[in-house]
Design a protein around this motif. Structure first.
Motif, PDB file in Angstrom:
ATOM      1  N   ALA A   6       4.245   2.306  11.215  1.00  0.00           N
ATOM      2  CA  ALA A   6       5.632   1.997  10.852  1.00  0.00           C
ATOM      3  C   ALA A   6       6.137   0.805  11.662  1.00  0.00           C
ATOM      4  CB  ALA A   6       6.522   3.212  11.089  1.00  0.00           C
ATOM      5  N   LEU A   7       5.798   0.774  12.951  1.00  0.00           N
ATOM      6  CA  LEU A   7       6.253  -0.336  13.803  1.00  0.00           C
ATOM      7  C   LEU A   7       5.616  -1.648  13.358  1.00  0.00           C
ATOM      8  CD1 LEU A   7       6.219   1.286  17.349  1.00  0.00           C
ATOM      9  CD2 LEU A   7       8.201   0.621  15.961  1.00  0.00           C
ATOM     10  N   THR A  34       0.829  -1.214   0.000  1.00  0.00           N
ATOM     11  CA  THR A  34       0.000   0.000   0.000  1.00  0.00           C
ATOM     12  C   THR A  34       0.857   1.256   0.000  1.00  0.00           C
ATOM     13  OG1 THR A  34      -0.126  -0.160   2.386  1.00  0.00           O
ATOM     14  CG2 THR A  34      -2.042  -0.966   1.131  1.00  0.00           C
ATOM     15  N   TRP A  35       0.276   2.324  -0.487  1.00  0.00           N
ATOM     16  CA  TRP A  35       0.956   3.611  -0.574  1.00  0.00           C
ATOM     17  C   TRP A  35       0.150   4.641   0.170  1.00  0.00           C
ATOM     18  CZ3 TRP A  35       5.740   3.505  -2.131  1.00  0.00           C
ATOM     19  CH2 TRP A  35       6.415   4.720  -2.272  1.00  0.00           C
ATOM     20  N   PRO A  36       0.725   5.508   0.958  1.00  0.00           N
ATOM     21  CA  PRO A  36       2.136   5.569   1.334  1.00  0.00           C
ATOM     22  C   PRO A  36       2.523   4.408   2.251  1.00  0.00           C
ATOM     23  CG  PRO A  36       0.855   7.119   2.637  1.00  0.00           C
ATOM     24  CD  PRO A  36      -0.094   6.528   1.633  1.00  0.00           C
ATOM     25  N   PRO A  37       3.776   3.976   2.165  1.00  0.00           N
ATOM     26  CA  PRO A  37       4.195   2.791   2.924  1.00  0.00           C
ATOM     27  C   PRO A  37       4.076   2.995   4.430  1.00  0.00           C
ATOM     28  CG  PRO A  37       6.078   3.828   1.833  1.00  0.00           C
ATOM     29  CD  PRO A  37       4.859   4.511   1.313  1.00  0.00           C
ATOM     30  N   VAL A  38       4.216   4.224   4.873  1.00  0.00           N
ATOM     31  CA  VAL A  38       4.173   4.459   6.317  1.00  0.00           C
ATOM     32  C   VAL A  38       3.241   5.639   6.590  1.00  0.00           C
ATOM     33  CG1 VAL A  38       5.489   5.263   8.284  1.00  0.00           C
ATOM     34  CG2 VAL A  38       6.469   3.533   6.766  1.00  0.00           C
ATOM     35  N   ARG A  39       2.247   5.418   7.466  1.00  0.00           N
ATOM     36  CA  ARG A  39       1.272   6.479   7.751  1.00  0.00           C
ATOM     37  C   ARG A  39       1.461   7.103   9.124  1.00  0.00           C
ATOM     38  NH1 ARG A  39      -2.313   2.709   5.276  1.00  0.00           N
ATOM     39  NH2 ARG A  39      -2.912   2.007   7.351  1.00  0.00           N
TER      40      ARG A  39
END
Ligand SMILES: Nc1nc2c(c(=O)[nH]1)N[C@H]1C(S)=C(S)[C@@H](COP(=O)(O)O)O[C@H]1N2
Ligand SMILES: [Mo]
Length: 392
Positions: free
Chosen positions: A101-102, A91-96
Motif C-alpha cells: 500500500a505504501l 493489478t487486482w487486488p489494488p492493495v496486498r
C-alpha cells in the motif's frame, strides 16, 4: 498461437529494461528542470547569502530555456514510461499488504506531482491560468514534492533499476526470468527478430525521436536560428513591435494615458532628489547594450537597447545603492509593477534606464518612456513604464 495474438498487456515492450532506460532519461530531464527552476525561483525570491551575479548576461536566458525545454521533453518520456508499466498499476487486488500500500501511495504521489508540474508548466507557457492558485508558488511547492517522491522511488527501485540497466535490450529473457514465448510450443525468440512488431530498441529510438521532435518545434522560442520551426511555441522571439514579443501591453497595465503624458517625470529619490523629463533624460550621456529579454514562459529575444546608465542616475540623485535599489512602474496594480536590484545589479555598467529599443524610441508596449534593462535577470524583473526609483 502466433505472436499477433499476444495480449497488449503482456507486450514484450512492457519490460523493466525499457522502463529503466526511459526512466533514467526522465530522471535526467526532471533533474535539469528542477535545478533550473530553483535558479528562476532564486532570481524572483532572492536569498541574501546566495546572490545571483549580473554576469554572464545570458545566464537566465540559458537556464530558463533549459527549464522549459527539459519540462517539455518530459512529456513523451512520461507517456512511454507509463505505457511500459501501466498494467502493473492496474493489478487486482489494488492493495496486498501495508508495504505494498505504501509503495502504491508513493507512486500515486510521484505520478500526480509529475502530471501537475507538466500541466501547470505547459499552461503557463501558453499563458493560460484556468485555476485560482498562484502559479509560481504552486509549481514551486509541487517541485519539492516531486523531487522527494523521485528520490524515494529511486531508493525503493534501486536494485531493480541496476539490474534492468545491466541487461541487454534484445535478450529474450526478461528480468523476472521468464522466457518470452514465441509460439505455442514454447520457442523463445528475441523480441528484436519479430516481424512487424516494434522492438524494445525501436521503442527507445522512437522515444528519443519524440523528445527531439517536441524540442525542435518549441525551442525556437529562445534559440533564434530555430525560430522558424517553433510551430508549437506560443511566441516567436522575433514577432512584435520593434521585432520582439510583448508580455503585458500598456493597455492591460492601464498606463496608456500616464505613460504617454508629456507631464511624465522620472523621480529618483536621494540626497539630491531628481525629477527628470524625457528630454532631460535624453540629454544625459547615452549608452548602448545588447541584452536579452528572457521571460519565465520560455521565450527570449536579444535586443539592442540604449539609455542612461542606472548608476549615473543614482549618482546624480545621491542615492546610495549599497542596500539595493527598487524601481517602480506607473502601473497601479499588477504583480510585476516594481522590482528590486541588488547593489551589484544596480551599479553594473550594462544596467540601463532604457529609452530606445532596436534603434527607436521604446514602443508604448515595451515600456515607453523608460524601462529597466539589466543583465542576467528574468523578464519579470525588467520593469516597464518606470516612474520612481528609490533605495530598496
Ligand atoms: N510594469 C511592468 N513591467 C513588466 C511586466 C509587467 O507586467 N508590468 N511584465 C514583465 C515581463 S513578465 C516580461 S517577460 C517583460 C517583457 O518585456 P516586453 O513586453 O517589452 O517584451 O516585461 C516585464 N516588465
Ligand atoms: Mo515574463
Amino acid at each position: 498461437m502466433s505472436n499477433q495474438s499476444a495480449t497488449p498487456l503482456s507486450s514484450p515492450l512492457r519490460d523493466s529494461r525499457v522502463t529503466a532506460r526511459v526512466g533514467s532519461w526522465l530522471g535526467g530531464a526532471v533533474l535539469i528542470c528542477f535545478l533550473t527552476g530553483l535558479v528562476s525561483h532564486l532570481h524572483q525570491h532572492p536569498i541574501s547569502w546566495i546572490p545571483i551575479p549580473p554576469d554572464p548576461a545570458w545566464g537566465f536566458r540559458l537556464t530558463q530555456g533549459l527549464h522549459v525545454a527539459s519540462g517539455i521533453a518530459t512529456v513523451p518520456l512520461v507517456l512511454v514510461k507509463l505505457f511500459s508499466v501501466y498494467p502493473r498499476l492496474l493489478t487486482w487486488p489494488p492493495v496486498r499488504s501495508v508495504p505494498h500500500a505504501l509503495e502504491r501511495l508513493s507512486i500515486a504521489v510521484l505520478v500526480g506531482a509529475m502530471l501537475f508540474e507538466i500541466v501547470t508548466g505547459l499552461l503557463n507557457v501558453a499563458e493560460l491560468y484556468p485555476w485560482t492558485f498562484f502559479f509560481p508558488r504552486a509549481h514551486y511547492a509541487m517541485a519539492w514534492v516531486l523531487m522527494g517522491s523521485v528520490l524515494l522511488h529511486l531508493a525503493v527501485k534501486a536494485p531493480l533499476i541496476r539490474d534492468a540497466l545491466r541487461r541487454r535490450l534484445d535478450d529474450p529473457v526478461d528480468v523476472s526470468g521468464h522466457t518470452e514465448v514465441g509460439g505455442e510450443n514454447g520457442d523463445s525468440m528475441p523480441a528484436a527478430s519479430r516481424e512487424g512488431s516494434l522492438t524494445r530498441r525501436g521503442l527507445l529510438v522512437s522515444t528519443a525521436g519524440a523528445v527531439g521532435a517536441v524540442t525542435v518545434v518549441t525551442v525556437g522560442q529562445t534559440v533564434p536560428s530555430l525560430s522558424g520551426l517553433a510551430v508549437l511555441a506560443p511566441r516567436r522571439p522575433d514577432v512584435g513591435p520593434q521585432g520582439f514579443p510583448v508580455n503585458r501591453t500598456a493597455r492591460a497595465a492601464r498606463v496608456m494615458v500616464t505613460a504617454a503624458d508629456e507631464a511624465w517625470r522620472l523621480v529618483v529619490v536621494g540626497r539630491s532628489p531628481q525629477s527628470l523629463s524625457l528630454p532631460a533624460l535624453m540629454s544625459l550621456p547615452q549608452n548602448e547594450v545588447d541584452l536579452p529579454i528572457a521571460c519565465v514562459e520560455g521565450w527570449s529575444a536579444s535586443v539592442r537597447w540604449s539609455g542612461v546608465r542606472l548608476s549615473r542616475l543614482l549618482e546624480l540623485a545621491g542615492l546610495d545603492p549599497s542596500g539595493g535599489v527598487r524601481v517602480h512602474s506607473l502601473e497601479q496594480k499588477g504583480l510585476y509593477r516594481s522590482s528590486r536590484l541588488t547593489h551589484d545589479q544596480a551599479v553594473h555598467p550594462d544596467t540601463l534606464l532604457a529609452l530606445t529599443a532596436s534603434g527607436e524610441p521604446l514602443a508604448l508596449d515595451h515600456g515607453y518612456p523608460a524601462r529597466l534593462i539589466s543583465p542576467n535577470r528574468p523578464g519579470v524583473l525588467q520593469t516597464k513604464w518606470l516612474g520612481l526609483i528609490e533605495p530598496a
